[in-house]
Design a protein around this motif. Structure first.
Motif, PDB file in Angstrom:
ATOM      1  N   THR A   2       0.843  -1.202   0.000  1.00  0.00           N
ATOM      2  CA  THR A   2       0.000   0.000   0.000  1.00  0.00           C
ATOM      3  C   THR A   2       0.883   1.258   0.000  1.00  0.00           C
ATOM      4  O   THR A   2       1.928   1.294   0.655  1.00  0.00           O
ATOM      5  CB  THR A   2      -0.891  -0.004   1.255  1.00  0.00           C
ATOM      6  N   VAL A   3       0.441   2.276  -0.739  1.00  0.00           N
ATOM      7  CA  VAL A   3       1.165   3.554  -0.743  1.00  0.00           C
ATOM      8  C   VAL A   3       0.166   4.685  -0.518  1.00  0.00           C
ATOM      9  O   VAL A   3      -1.044   4.524  -0.723  1.00  0.00           O
ATOM     10  CB  VAL A   3       1.909   3.798  -2.082  1.00  0.00           C
ATOM     11  N   LEU A   4       0.688   5.837  -0.086  1.00  0.00           N
ATOM     12  CA  LEU A   4      -0.153   7.025   0.069  1.00  0.00           C
ATOM     13  C   LEU A   4       0.053   7.943  -1.127  1.00  0.00           C
ATOM     14  O   LEU A   4       1.192   8.110  -1.588  1.00  0.00           O
ATOM     15  CB  LEU A   4       0.255   7.828   1.307  1.00  0.00           C
ATOM     16  N   ALA A  24       1.282   2.627  -9.716  1.00  0.00           N
ATOM     17  CA  ALA A  24       2.201   1.604 -10.215  1.00  0.00           C
ATOM     18  C   ALA A  24       2.857   0.842  -9.066  1.00  0.00           C
ATOM     19  O   ALA A  24       3.339  -0.265  -9.232  1.00  0.00           O
ATOM     20  CB  ALA A  24       3.283   2.275 -11.078  1.00  0.00           C
ATOM     21  N   ASP A  25       2.855   1.464  -7.870  1.00  0.00           N
ATOM     22  CA  ASP A  25       3.501   0.859  -6.692  1.00  0.00           C
ATOM     23  C   ASP A  25       2.587  -0.100  -5.946  1.00  0.00           C
ATOM     24  O   ASP A  25       3.053  -0.994  -5.251  1.00  0.00           O
ATOM     25  CB  ASP A  25       3.898   1.973  -5.706  1.00  0.00           C
ATOM     26  N   GLY A  26       1.275   0.141  -5.999  1.00  0.00           N
ATOM     27  CA  GLY A  26       0.371  -0.730  -5.232  1.00  0.00           C
ATOM     28  C   GLY A  26      -0.962  -0.055  -4.978  1.00  0.00           C
ATOM     29  O   GLY A  26      -1.224   1.017  -5.533  1.00  0.00           O
ATOM     30  N   PRO A  27      -1.815  -0.639  -4.146  1.00  0.00           N
ATOM     31  CA  PRO A  27      -3.083   0.013  -3.817  1.00  0.00           C
ATOM     32  C   PRO A  27      -2.806   1.378  -3.167  1.00  0.00           C
ATOM     33  O   PRO A  27      -1.862   1.519  -2.393  1.00  0.00           O
ATOM     34  CB  PRO A  27      -3.729  -0.935  -2.811  1.00  0.00           C
ATOM     35  N   VAL A  28      -3.648   2.356  -3.514  1.00  0.00           N
ATOM     36  CA  VAL A  28      -3.371   3.744  -3.132  1.00  0.00           C
ATOM     37  C   VAL A  28      -4.370   4.232  -2.084  1.00  0.00           C
ATOM     38  O   VAL A  28      -5.591   4.100  -2.266  1.00  0.00           O
ATOM     39  CB  VAL A  28      -3.483   4.662  -4.374  1.00  0.00           C
ATOM     40  N   VAL A  29      -3.849   4.828  -1.006  1.00  0.00           N
ATOM     41  CA  VAL A  29      -4.709   5.566  -0.073  1.00  0.00           C
ATOM     42  C   VAL A  29      -4.597   7.043  -0.445  1.00  0.00           C
ATOM     43  O   VAL A  29      -3.508   7.619  -0.347  1.00  0.00           O
ATOM     44  CB  VAL A  29      -4.266   5.370   1.392  1.00  0.00           C
ATOM     45  N   PRO A  30      -5.696   7.671  -0.899  1.00  0.00           N
ATOM     46  CA  PRO A  30      -5.629   9.089  -1.258  1.00  0.00           C
ATOM     47  C   PRO A  30      -5.772   9.948   0.004  1.00  0.00           C
ATOM     48  O   PRO A  30      -6.716   9.769   0.775  1.00  0.00           O
ATOM     49  CB  PRO A  30      -6.833   9.272  -2.182  1.00  0.00           C
ATOM     50  N   ALA A 155       3.369  14.772 -22.393  1.00  0.00           N
ATOM     51  CA  ALA A 155       1.967  14.471 -22.730  1.00  0.00           C
ATOM     52  C   ALA A 155       1.211  14.187 -21.435  1.00  0.00           C
ATOM     53  O   ALA A 155       1.819  13.864 -20.415  1.00  0.00           O
ATOM     54  CB  ALA A 155       1.926  13.242 -23.633  1.00  0.00           C
ATOM     55  N   PRO A 156      -0.134  14.325 -21.461  1.00  0.00           N
ATOM     56  CA  PRO A 156      -0.912  14.006 -20.257  1.00  0.00           C
ATOM     57  C   PRO A 156      -0.601  12.600 -19.745  1.00  0.00           C
ATOM     58  O   PRO A 156      -0.346  11.685 -20.524  1.00  0.00           O
ATOM     59  CB  PRO A 156      -2.356  14.107 -20.741  1.00  0.00           C
ATOM     60  N   ALA A 157      -0.611  12.477 -18.399  1.00  0.00           N
ATOM     61  CA  ALA A 157      -0.241  11.192 -17.781  1.00  0.00           C
ATOM     62  C   ALA A 157      -1.450  10.266 -17.690  1.00  0.00           C
ATOM     63  O   ALA A 157      -2.553  10.710 -17.360  1.00  0.00           O
ATOM     64  CB  ALA A 157       0.307  11.458 -16.380  1.00  0.00           C
ATOM     65  N   ARG A 158      -1.235   9.012 -17.998  1.00  0.00           N
ATOM     66  CA  ARG A 158      -2.287   7.996 -17.827  1.00  0.00           C
ATOM     67  C   ARG A 158      -1.694   6.860 -17.023  1.00  0.00           C
ATOM     68  O   ARG A 158      -0.551   6.469 -17.258  1.00  0.00           O
ATOM     69  CB  ARG A 158      -2.752   7.448 -19.170  1.00  0.00           C
ATOM     70  N   PRO A 159      -2.476   6.286 -16.091  1.00  0.00           N
ATOM     71  CA  PRO A 159      -1.908   5.195 -15.295  1.00  0.00           C
ATOM     72  C   PRO A 159      -1.558   4.002 -16.182  1.00  0.00           C
ATOM     73  O   PRO A 159      -2.328   3.653 -17.085  1.00  0.00           O
ATOM     74  CB  PRO A 159      -3.020   4.833 -14.308  1.00  0.00           C
ATOM     75  N   GLY A 160      -0.387   3.400 -15.936  1.00  0.00           N
ATOM     76  CA  GLY A 160       0.009   2.209 -16.690  1.00  0.00           C
ATOM     77  C   GLY A 160      -0.739   0.978 -16.204  1.00  0.00           C
ATOM     78  O   GLY A 160      -0.900   0.001 -16.924  1.00  0.00           O
ATOM     79  N   THR A 161      -1.175   1.046 -14.949  1.00  0.00           N
ATOM     80  CA  THR A 161      -1.936  -0.076 -14.371  1.00  0.00           C
ATOM     81  C   THR A 161      -3.262   0.473 -13.866  1.00  0.00           C
ATOM     82  O   THR A 161      -3.353   1.653 -13.536  1.00  0.00           O
ATOM     83  CB  THR A 161      -1.190  -0.665 -13.155  1.00  0.00           C
ATOM     84  N   PRO A 162      -4.299  -0.367 -13.806  1.00  0.00           N
ATOM     85  CA  PRO A 162      -5.576   0.137 -13.282  1.00  0.00           C
ATOM     86  C   PRO A 162      -5.404   0.610 -11.841  1.00  0.00           C
ATOM     87  O   PRO A 162      -4.642   0.014 -11.078  1.00  0.00           O
ATOM     88  CB  PRO A 162      -6.497  -1.087 -13.344  1.00  0.00           C
ATOM     89  N   LEU A 163      -6.107   1.701 -11.521  1.00  0.00           N
ATOM     90  CA  LEU A 163      -6.009   2.241 -10.152  1.00  0.00           C
ATOM     91  C   LEU A 163      -6.687   1.309  -9.168  1.00  0.00           C
ATOM     92  O   LEU A 163      -7.817   0.872  -9.393  1.00  0.00           O
ATOM     93  CB  LEU A 163      -6.720   3.595 -10.110  1.00  0.00           C
ATOM     94  N   ARG A 164      -5.999   0.993  -8.106  1.00  0.00           N
ATOM     95  CA  ARG A 164      -6.632   0.238  -7.019  1.00  0.00           C
ATOM     96  C   ARG A 164      -6.584   1.116  -5.782  1.00  0.00           C
ATOM     97  O   ARG A 164      -5.514   1.555  -5.358  1.00  0.00           O
ATOM     98  CB  ARG A 164      -5.874  -1.075  -6.758  1.00  0.00           C
ATOM     99  N   TRP A 165      -7.749   1.380  -5.223  1.00  0.00           N
ATOM    100  CA  TRP A 165      -7.808   2.237  -4.029  1.00  0.00           C
ATOM    101  C   TRP A 165      -7.800   1.362  -2.785  1.00  0.00           C
ATOM    102  O   TRP A 165      -8.428   0.307  -2.756  1.00  0.00           O
ATOM    103  CB  TRP A 165      -9.075   3.091  -4.018  1.00  0.00           C
ATOM    104  N   ALA A 166      -7.087   1.797  -1.763  1.00  0.00           N
ATOM    105  CA  ALA A 166      -7.130   1.097  -0.481  1.00  0.00           C
ATOM    106  C   ALA A 166      -8.068   1.883   0.436  1.00  0.00           C
ATOM    107  O   ALA A 166      -8.126   3.112   0.357  1.00  0.00           O
ATOM    108  CB  ALA A 166      -5.735   1.031   0.125  1.00  0.00           C
ATOM    109  N   ALA A 167      -8.792   1.158   1.282  1.00  0.00           N
ATOM    110  CA  ALA A 167      -9.734   1.837   2.185  1.00  0.00           C
ATOM    111  C   ALA A 167      -8.949   2.709   3.157  1.00  0.00           C
ATOM    112  O   ALA A 167      -7.972   2.248   3.747  1.00  0.00           O
ATOM    113  CB  ALA A 167     -10.550   0.799   2.942  1.00  0.00           C
ATOM    114  N   PRO A 168      -9.335   3.977   3.298  1.00  0.00           N
ATOM    115  CA  PRO A 168      -8.597   4.835   4.217  1.00  0.00           C
ATOM    116  C   PRO A 168      -8.856   4.460   5.668  1.00  0.00           C
ATOM    117  O   PRO A 168      -9.953   4.022   6.017  1.00  0.00           O
ATOM    118  CB  PRO A 168      -9.140   6.223   3.918  1.00  0.00           C
ATOM    119  N   ALA A 169      -7.839   4.655   6.495  1.00  0.00           N
ATOM    120  CA  ALA A 169      -8.038   4.436   7.933  1.00  0.00           C
ATOM    121  C   ALA A 169      -8.442   5.764   8.573  1.00  0.00           C
ATOM    122  O   ALA A 169      -8.339   6.808   7.953  1.00  0.00           O
ATOM    123  CB  ALA A 169      -6.734   3.935   8.536  1.00  0.00           C
ATOM    124  N   GLY A 170      -8.921   5.735   9.797  1.00  0.00           N
ATOM    125  CA  GLY A 170      -9.207   6.976  10.535  1.00  0.00           C
ATOM    126  C   GLY A 170     -10.550   7.571  10.185  1.00  0.00           C
ATOM    127  O   GLY A 170     -11.159   7.217   9.178  1.00  0.00           O
TER     128      GLY A 170
END
Ligand code: FAD
Length: 453
Positions: A2-4, A24-30, A155-170
């Motif tokens: 997981t990354v932030l 690209a690193d893993g599931p993302v916590v926004p 050029a505009p950036a597009r994700p190389g892999t599908p976005l996976r969101w991680a459930a936020p804590a707190g």
């Protein structure tokens, strides 16, 4: 792993290199951190706008945004540890405040073995990258613009892999509530917030106003500029997206618009190289110039009661909308400096208190450009005549009447000089607080003294 993704001035999901790198690193916590050092008590229009823009991003994520308040060094670390994140992804900040803040967060994360990854910036070309052949920065816009074009932008950036969101804590709800309160308490009507609203504003502008932009952008009465500055300010749209959309658009309008975006990039670059220019003269061309201390005249300028219709209309638009047309920003800035003899930082601070697009780099250097202390080559003797400016850029008086009700009884250009009409002051409009011709002479005298001539 997981990354932030810590969003700051990049509140959007599309064309977002930092978010793509995170994905690209893993599931993302926004994550968004409401930093009291920036957000204050949330009472300024730009705080409310930031709050509205964060809430729009949260809605886009179906309430999945991780929200915290507090000092970023603590808040980001806590969020990363709670999420079990191995890295924090951001877009690079180059303002003095952003650099200091990020250095503190970065070293705090490093103590806990959490990586810090910077990708992209709020600019098409990251400040500091466009330099002369010897590596020194540009000081003149024209030369910077040529080099900026040659540098090209990605050029505009597009994700190389599908976005996976991680459930936020707190618990984000208390923060959400305080953001909503800031929006509700806002004293100016905010534009619709968020990435989709920005895209709609851009589409509308391109279809309706871009073709005439080169001719009409200086006309506050026509009000045909893009009004994208609040969206660019929070990163609801990135300039790279706009530049890519214009790649195949010919014509003077598109060329002029690209050039205006370049001014934004230039001023960010200047700030990157000269952090002191936020509050101090960039050049010493006018060192030793005598200024007056702000008093009643400054208050009259702030209220839009100087007796000069275009100046007053601008200052009242600022108060009513948290925004002012570019031409009028120049006129009111010139009036403060060259008719009232006040140092530009007083005016710049007032602008930042009220503008929803308040941007340290564009604001400080816009003021310095007008004042003759900044990047313009020979501007000190240019003193805008507020009445001549009104006649040229608001020829029918429509802009003045829109914001100055005491002049609405005067038809056409009569609203631009109430002193010429027997009933000009019939509805309580103030008389002129200075004699422009006299103050212009005074300014030129002070300049000559400062320059030892
Ligand atoms: P458009 O004409 O549609 O231009 C498109 C975009 O280009 C703008 O959104 C903006 O990002 C950029 N741009 C246009 N003109 C300039 C310029 N002169 N300098 C830098 N960027 C420009 N702009 C801010 O975003 N924040 C500020 O705090 C700010 N303070 C200013 C203070 C003074 C004294 C002056 C003279 C100008 C200031 N500007 C500032 C620049 C400019 O006035 C606004 O960017 C513009 O009025 C925004 O309206 P728009 O989006 O309709 O512009």
């Amino acid at each position: 792993m997981t990354v932030l993704w810590w969003a700051r001035r990049d509140l959007r999901l599309r064309d977002n290199p930092a978010l793509c790198a995170a994905a690209a690193d893993g599931p993302v916590v926004p994550l968004v951190v409401i930093d009291p050092a920036l957000f204050g008590d949330g009472a300024r229009p730009r705080d409310a706008w930031y709050a509205a823009s964060v809430l729009a991003l949260d809605e886009q994520l179906d309430g999945g945004l991780h929200l915290r308040t507090g000092t970023p060094a603590d808040a980001v670390l806590d969020a990363a540890r709670e999420a079990g994140a191995t890295a924090v992804h951001v877009s690079r900040e180059t303002t003095p405040f952003g650099r200091r803040r990020d250095a503190a967060v970065r070293s705090r994360l490093a103590e806990h073995g959490i990586d810090w990854v910077e990708t992209g910036s709020p600019y098409a070309v990251t400040p500091g990258r466009v330099t002369k052949a010897d590596g020194s920065p540009y000081r003149v816009f024209g030369a910077f613009q040529r080099a900026w074009h040659e540098h090209r932008w990605p050029a505009p950036a597009r994700p190389g892999t599908p976005l996976r969101w991680a459930a936020p804590a707190g618990a984000a709800e208390p923060v959400r509530r305080s953001l909503r309160e800031a929006v509700d308490a806002c004293t100016v009507p905010l534009p619709p917030a968020g990435e989709d609203a920005a895209a709609r504003a851009w589409d509308r502008f391109r279809a309706d106003d871009l073709p005439r932009y080169a001719d009409d952008r200086d006309r506050p009465d026509l009000d045909t500029s893009s009004r994208l500055s609040p969206y660019l300010k929070v990163g609801a749209v990135h300039p790279r997206t706009l530049l890519a959309d214009l790649r195949d658009t010919g014509g003077e309008g598109a060329a002029k618009f690209v050039s205006e975006l370049c001014w934004r990039e230039f001023y960010a670059d200047v700030l990157h190289h000269h952090p002191r220019s936020l509050r101090h003269d960039l050049t010493d061309a006018l060192a030793g110039l005598e200024y007056d201390a702000p008093g009643d005249d400054f208050a009259a300028w702030q209220r839009g009661e100087t007796g000069f219709p275009l100046v007053d209309a601008g200052m009242r638009q600022l108060r009513a909308e948290g925004w002012m047309h570019n031409r009028v920003r120049m006129v009111v800035a010139s009036f403060l400096g060259k008719d009232l003899h006040h140092w530009w930082p007083h005016g710049a601070a007032h602008f930042l208190d009220l503008l929803i697009d308040g941007d340290p780099a564009s604001n400080a250097h816009g003021w310095q450009w007008v004042s003759g202390t900044g990047t313009d080559a020979a501007p000190y003797f240019r003193v805008f005549n507020p009445t001549a400016q009104a006649e040229k850029f608001d020829p029918r008086g429509d802009y003045v009447r829109r914001y100055v009700p005491e002049l609405r009884h005067l038809d056409g250009s009569a609203a631009l000089h109430p002193w010429k009409h027997p009933d000009g002051y019939a509805h309580g409009y103030p008389t002129r607080i200075v004699d422009h011709a006299q103050e212009r002479e005074e300014t030129l005298l002070r300049y000559r003294r400062a320059r030892g001539k």
